[in-house]
Design an enzyme around this catalytic site. Structure first.
Site, PDB file in Angstrom:
ATOM      1  N   HIS A 251       0.816  -1.210   0.000  1.00  0.00           N
ATOM      2  CA  HIS A 251       0.000   0.000   0.000  1.00  0.00           C
ATOM      3  C   HIS A 251       0.857   1.271   0.000  1.00  0.00           C
ATOM      4  O   HIS A 251       1.909   1.318   0.595  1.00  0.00           O
ATOM      5  CB  HIS A 251      -1.023   0.011   1.139  1.00  0.00           C
ATOM      6  CG  HIS A 251      -0.494  -0.184   2.514  1.00  0.00           C
ATOM      7  ND1 HIS A 251      -1.317  -0.302   3.589  1.00  0.00           N
ATOM      8  CD2 HIS A 251       0.751  -0.301   2.994  1.00  0.00           C
ATOM      9  CE1 HIS A 251      -0.594  -0.465   4.670  1.00  0.00           C
ATOM     10  NE2 HIS A 251       0.658  -0.478   4.334  1.00  0.00           N
ATOM     11  N   ASN A 252       0.372   2.258  -0.707  1.00  0.00           N
ATOM     12  CA  ASN A 252       1.000   3.589  -0.780  1.00  0.00           C
ATOM     13  C   ASN A 252       2.302   3.602  -1.563  1.00  0.00           C
ATOM     14  O   ASN A 252       3.006   4.622  -1.570  1.00  0.00           O
ATOM     15  CB  ASN A 252       1.263   4.174   0.617  1.00  0.00           C
ATOM     16  CG  ASN A 252       0.007   4.256   1.445  1.00  0.00           C
ATOM     17  OD1 ASN A 252      -1.074   4.468   0.904  1.00  0.00           O
ATOM     18  ND2 ASN A 252       0.131   4.078   2.728  1.00  0.00           N
TER      19      ASN A 252
END
Lengths: 350, 350, 350
Positions: A251-252
């Site tokens: 994620h990210n």
């Protein structure tokens, strides 16, 4: 030659057509109306086929090829045997790829929604879209023109997919905005929850993952690869980046344009790759790192610090490629010596 | 004992039947009509069960087993406690496997095509085929006799699958010719595009992947494993090779017969494995390599050079197993010494 | 702020409500009726948002945040700028997670079985169950109350799933008993055959896999992860354990409670993890090992021996973390020196 069962041929093409398709310079005095029926590799192409040569590794195969024509760089034109027409290109492999695509265009189903597909009434589909049997498209999804969705793929609510993209069989996509001409291979997982927990002595508490996956144009995502959506911000894949099978993207993560990420590599959360980064297979990157533009990591590198632009690294923990190669050479000699020493000691004990 | 909910039992069998099924030599004076209801491991089998012993690691469990009979090699027959009948086999584990299969035959749905499956009218299906709900079979596919296709699997156009093969739930297969008695576990991806691009400063240009995947008889492919089709030639998996979960096999790889490839291993494009190669888990192989017959790689080896037949390698870059083990032992001591030195230095500073 | 397209908001909430949801201590004299519309990270939250601060790494972002309120530990309350209300919590990240879940509750379809799902007549479904299009549920399966089964997931015969669990798109489960509040992400494979063969010169003989997968309450299994069922015993995942994408768990593995297993890690057959073990990404564990409670393995560790409770290890073969870090530092210097030596030698040769 490609098996006609799977790859029907669009040829034959004349030399003139071939030169146009692949942006080639024809030699003087060649018969531009001569017809070719297909393509093939140096060692098995026949006189009615076009082949190509780019790596010196295959110089021997070039010398004995039976191909009727061969795409080569200008500097290699003289190496082409007399039985083969030398077709000059500044980028032989690219030219050959274009020609291969012309001879064997992707076999595409007729546009339309299979009656056994499930498309939510509120989804909006562009013209020319193909939705095959068993595919499921959620509420308010926006599917661009000429998108092809293969059997049993699942497109979640509100997902947007740009024109001419193709979503492989059994793939799933949620919480994502996807560009044009993107290819998602079978079984890829895009947009599921990132791995975020507030760890604790008792239960680890799940942190809601409230970001998206944003994929640029012309991206390819490999089979069974996984791209998690962001926690608060988005997970971003830049235009033209290609990702191989079984790659994990946390994620990210933010990946720039034109990156190449080989199979089974994993990128931990919030790490950023600038444009043109190349990661070999089975590489691992820690979280919150910055990998500079054009940096390269050899296969199986484990990266735990930032990497400067254009730097090449290898090993775990990753170090400059040149350093690791020397170190590995030392290990090789040391392993042999230690082993021989032991063998000698064991003989002495007998 | 197997949970009858998932593994209904076909027994009981008499000792005589058991000896025939598993090719065992019965001791003199045993009651050949004695009945056994199932199988179990040394430590939990009951008097009505058959167990087996092969590894000395379990000598203690053998001494105290309550199993009514125990399959053992002739050399271990005297180790079997008096309460258990020693059943002799040259290959105890194989005998036990055969007996296990007899007690718990695979639970198979009745032949037929589920009305919620989608089978193209031009596909040809042999007798006894099972196609479960949600499976999709493309145009002109050839499905051999007694093939079992599980729910939501996708078989592409023109794919051929040999008799008695089984394709797992949500698996997908395209551009492939598959042998008989092959098992593809759930989620495996076979025949999608290989990872081939003409790299460039601008967009990387996709190279059409015009080969196939050709899988021999008696192969097993693990869950979520990926096998890409060839670029020009085929990707080939030899008969009897077994491949574990999440393994990646790149385009144009050629694998011989009887190889064993453990989970999460990756094999780069155009590499060739001869017969009987064994690769531990999380191994990585570079491209264009040749791994000789019977070679072995320990788990997590990273192989960047050819490996000779029967050679055993370990480490990254991989070196002879014996060498790496010595080197690793040196590292272990060195790591401890360096750490203690630091600890001492830190104490001195205080 | 979360994209309202994918994450509709349940707010606004008053400060009083927020304090109750997230168990916060409000400062004296604040306006408990002030309304907040959402949450956001330190650097982009607006005055109508709540943010949080826990890691000193973000001290700078805290100093300049525009968020109207900030959840912090009591010791950090004085760091919150005057424009932001300091909301005290003993566990700021947990409090924030609870608040995020309140602002953005999971968007859940209405209960019911989609007419395009396939549910065997003998399956038993609790109240409030959601079965989306294309999902297939086998004979005698037991699906607890409020379970959510996403599109094209496949639940095999006799599988049991506890209340409030969620099974992702295209996932498959067989031979398994699954607890309550478990989340299986898309494409995960649970319960297929373990990788067990009696190896031989001829064909490797498959050993019937007669165990199950037993998963405790509150477990999460990542996208495209694989958990094989046991050979004779069960494969067990303890309550509260969280498993990331593309993880491989072999047959008969037993994992305790509250473990954390990061992406692409593989655990070989029959290995046992006690409670609270944490494995970084791309770790590999050999078979038949015991990893003590609270032990930790750094990313890419390769573990071939037992690990003591609370021990931290790294490297391959894994050694105590502290030892490996020293050794790696030595390698780094050595690689540089060897490379410089070579560079000097090459210059001398010129």
């Amino acid at each position: 030659m490609a098996d006609a069962r799977f790859f029907p041929s669009a040829g034959p093409f004349t030399l003139l057509q071939i030169a146009e398709i692949a942006r080639l310079r024809l030699p003087a005095n060649c018969d531009v109306q001569r017809r070719f029926t297909g393509i093939g590799p140096l060692d098995s192409a026949a006189p009615e086929h076009v082949t190509f040569f780019e790596s010196r590794r295959y110089a021997k195969a070039l010398a004995t090829t039976r191909a009727g024509a061969c795409i080569v760089a200008p500097r290699d034109a003289a190496r082409v045997p007399a039985t083969s027409i030398a077709l000059q290109s500044e980028a032989p492999q690219r030219s050959f790829a274009a020609l291969a695509a012309a001879f064997h265009p992707e076999r595409r189903p007729a546009p339309g929604i299979d009656p056994r597909a499930v498309v939510d009434a509120s989804a909006r589909l562009g013209t020319g879209v193909v939705v095959e049997a068993g595919a499921v498209i959620g509420a308010r999804a926006e599917i661009g023109a000429d998108v092809w969705i293969e059997p049993n793929a699942v497109i979640g609510a509100d997902v947007a997919i740009g024109a001419q993209s193709r979503i492989g069989a059994n793939a799933s996509i949620s919480h994502a905005l996807i560009g044009a001409r993107v290819r998602i291979l079978p079984g890829a997982r895009i947009g599921q929850d990132g791995f975020g927990f507030a760890l604790g002595k008792g239960l680890h508490q799940k942190i809601p993952q409230l970001g998206r996956v944003v994929i640029g144009d012309d991206v390819e995502v490999g089979a069974n690869a996984t791209i998690d959506r962001g926690a608060m911000d988005d997970t971003v894949i830049g235009a033209g980046t290609v990702i191989d099978n079984l790659v994990q993207i946390g994620h990210n993560v933010r990946i720039g344009r034109g990156c190449v990420i080989v199979a089974q590599t994993g990128i931990s959360g919030s790490t950023r790759l600038d444009d043109g980064v190349m990661l070999g297979g089975q590489v691992g990157l820690g979280g919150h790192l910055r990998i500079g533009a054009g940096a390269q990591a050899a296969p199986r590198s484990g990266i735990i610090r930032d990497v400067a632009p254009s730097e090449a690294v290898m090993g775990y923990p990753a170090m400059p490629l040149r350093h690791f190669l020397r170190l590995a050479e030392k290990w090789r000699r040391e392993g042999r010596r230690l082993s021989q020493g032991t063998a000698r000691a064991e003989r002495d004990e007998d």
